[in-house]
Design an enzyme around this catalytic site. Sequence first.
Site, PDB file in Angstrom:
ATOM      1  N   ASN A   9     -40.518 -27.182  31.424  1.00 14.71           N
ATOM      2  CA  ASN A   9     -39.169 -28.034  31.801  1.00 14.71           C
ATOM      3  C   ASN A   9     -39.547 -29.456  31.213  1.00 14.71           C
ATOM      4  O   ASN A   9     -40.387 -30.128  31.694  1.00 14.71           O
ATOM      5  CB  ASN A   9     -38.941 -28.112  33.402  1.00 14.71           C
ATOM      6  CG  ASN A   9     -37.888 -29.225  33.682  1.00 14.71           C
ATOM      7  OD1 ASN A   9     -37.199 -29.579  32.832  1.00 14.71           O
ATOM      8  ND2 ASN A   9     -37.831 -29.402  34.930  1.00 14.71           N
ATOM      9  N   LYS A  11     -37.909 -32.072  30.996  1.00 22.24           N
ATOM     10  CA  LYS A  11     -37.206 -33.172  31.669  1.00 22.24           C
ATOM     11  C   LYS A  11     -36.707 -34.142  30.508  1.00 22.24           C
ATOM     12  O   LYS A  11     -36.276 -33.638  29.366  1.00 22.24           O
ATOM     13  CB  LYS A  11     -38.081 -33.885  32.333  1.00 22.24           C
ATOM     14  CG  LYS A  11     -38.722 -32.841  33.607  1.00 22.24           C
ATOM     15  CD  LYS A  11     -39.392 -33.354  34.723  1.00 22.24           C
ATOM     16  CE  LYS A  11     -39.941 -32.251  35.425  1.00 22.24           C
ATOM     17  NZ  LYS A  11     -40.527 -32.612  36.977  1.00 22.24           N
ATOM     18  N   HIS A  94     -32.463 -28.156  39.981  1.00 21.49           N
ATOM     19  CA  HIS A  94     -33.514 -28.904  40.126  1.00 21.49           C
ATOM     20  C   HIS A  94     -33.917 -30.243  41.164  1.00 21.49           C
ATOM     21  O   HIS A  94     -32.591 -30.630  41.197  1.00 21.49           O
ATOM     22  CB  HIS A  94     -34.101 -29.576  38.671  1.00 21.49           C
ATOM     23  CG  HIS A  94     -35.556 -29.936  38.519  1.00 21.49           C
ATOM     24  ND1 HIS A  94     -36.080 -31.227  39.050  1.00 21.49           N
ATOM     25  CD2 HIS A  94     -36.675 -29.082  38.078  1.00 21.49           C
ATOM     26  CE1 HIS A  94     -37.327 -31.124  39.016  1.00 21.49           C
ATOM     27  NE2 HIS A  94     -37.800 -29.994  38.468  1.00 21.49           N
ATOM     28  N   GLU A  96     -34.741 -32.931  41.002  1.00 27.13           N
ATOM     29  CA  GLU A  96     -34.324 -34.199  40.446  1.00 27.13           C
ATOM     30  C   GLU A  96     -32.921 -34.221  40.217  1.00 27.13           C
ATOM     31  O   GLU A  96     -32.566 -35.446  40.567  1.00 27.13           O
ATOM     32  CB  GLU A  96     -35.290 -34.487  39.017  1.00 27.13           C
ATOM     33  CG  GLU A  96     -36.725 -34.607  39.548  1.00 27.13           C
ATOM     34  CD  GLU A  96     -37.666 -34.255  38.168  1.00 27.13           C
ATOM     35  OE1 GLU A  96     -36.916 -34.132  37.302  1.00 27.13           O
ATOM     36  OE2 GLU A  96     -38.880 -33.956  38.614  1.00 27.13           O
ATOM     37  N   GLU A 166     -40.130 -24.529  43.811  1.00 24.39           N
ATOM     38  CA  GLU A 166     -40.700 -25.825  43.517  1.00 24.39           C
ATOM     39  C   GLU A 166     -40.716 -26.919  44.837  1.00 24.39           C
ATOM     40  O   GLU A 166     -39.683 -27.564  44.853  1.00 24.39           O
ATOM     41  CB  GLU A 166     -39.883 -26.521  42.510  1.00 24.39           C
ATOM     42  CG  GLU A 166     -39.847 -25.699  41.186  1.00 24.39           C
ATOM     43  CD  GLU A 166     -39.804 -26.471  39.952  1.00 24.39           C
ATOM     44  OE1 GLU A 166     -40.712 -26.455  39.073  1.00 24.39           O
ATOM     45  OE2 GLU A 166     -38.750 -27.359  39.817  1.00 24.39           O
ATOM     46  N   GLY A 172     -44.896 -33.208  39.836  1.00 21.76           N
ATOM     47  CA  GLY A 172     -45.301 -34.391  39.111  1.00 21.76           C
ATOM     48  C   GLY A 172     -46.376 -35.185  40.056  1.00 21.76           C
ATOM     49  O   GLY A 172     -46.586 -36.444  39.618  1.00 21.76           O
ATOM     50  N   SER A 212     -46.683 -29.295  39.604  1.00 24.88           N
ATOM     51  CA  SER A 212     -48.215 -29.499  39.084  1.00 24.88           C
ATOM     52  C   SER A 212     -48.904 -28.240  38.437  1.00 24.88           C
ATOM     53  O   SER A 212     -50.231 -28.373  38.744  1.00 24.88           O
ATOM     54  CB  SER A 212     -48.771 -30.206  39.973  1.00 24.88           C
ATOM     55  OG  SER A 212     -48.325 -31.477  40.329  1.00 24.88           O
TER      56      SER A 212
HETATM   57  P1  PGA Z   1     -44.700 -30.813  37.262  1.00 23.30           P
HETATM   58  O1  PGA Z   1     -43.021 -30.359  37.269  1.00 23.30           O
HETATM   59  O2  PGA Z   1     -45.088 -29.402  36.548  1.00 23.30           O
HETATM   60  O3  PGA Z   1     -44.868 -31.820  36.267  1.00 23.30           O
HETATM   61  O4  PGA Z   1     -44.979 -30.848  38.366  1.00 23.30           O
HETATM   62  C1  PGA Z   1     -42.343 -29.080  37.496  1.00 23.30           C
HETATM   63  C2  PGA Z   1     -40.780 -29.251  37.463  1.00 23.30           C
HETATM   64  O5  PGA Z   1     -40.405 -30.237  37.928  1.00 23.30           O
HETATM   65  O6  PGA Z   1     -40.253 -28.234  37.198  1.00 23.30           O
END
Ligand code: PGA
Length: 249
Positions: A9, A11, A94, A96, A166, A172, A212
Amino acid sequence: MRRKIAAGNWKMNKTPQEAKALIQELLPLVDSDEVDVIFCVPFIDIPVAIELLKGSRISVGAQNMHFEDKGAFTGEISAKMLYESGVEYVIIGHSERRQYFAETDETVNKKILKAFETELIPIVCCGETLEQREAGITLEWIKGQIKGAFAGVCKENAAQTIIAYEPIWAIGTGKVATKEQAEEVCRFIRETICELYDQETADKIRILYGGSVTGDSANELFSMDDIDGGLVGGASLKADFGRIVHYNK
Ligand code: PGA
């Protein structure tokens, strides 16, 4: 036997030129005949990704779409636009998007239905906040998200859906869930799918862990019974993604 998935992803990262450079760097590192590899890139990077990945085993995904076919929805993109561009997968719901763009279980559900109507495979995200985990309501919360997401989704489509668990506190933050924490929720999601559909559907559906994930943690996470791979943010923008794809080597 469910095939593992390593989905990146990206982003809101990488201009088309930067995307080209990253794909060229990653291509030789992420080729696998065992794991399905997906790059979920920003919309503007889709043409360059499709072009560069032609003839490879890597698929292209988007990170969002609208549930309507077309119309006065400034700034949005339709499932058909993605499909026609060569996109095969789309991340839906997601955290976010839920946090910053007012996505709800209802919009997530509408998007899943539209994705299938358009022959896109949805990667549906769910996950709890730290407060919810500490309050002991994680499983209840996840069950609500899954039930809401799958309302009206037929069994055949449900079996093809990819779910990404998630936990928001792990995204993140560098604070990856333990393999036991991730497995507990992924197993629970599979049980929920069994309740909503049947054992056959639950056995087929692929459930990823995200939050992460790195080349160091992928092996132990992906080796758990109910974890079928990962949705990877930060580490998908680096050579480390190759280690994630080849987690068992
Ligand atoms: P990350 O993000 O691996 O940077 O924690 C995962 C995601 O949001 O899909």
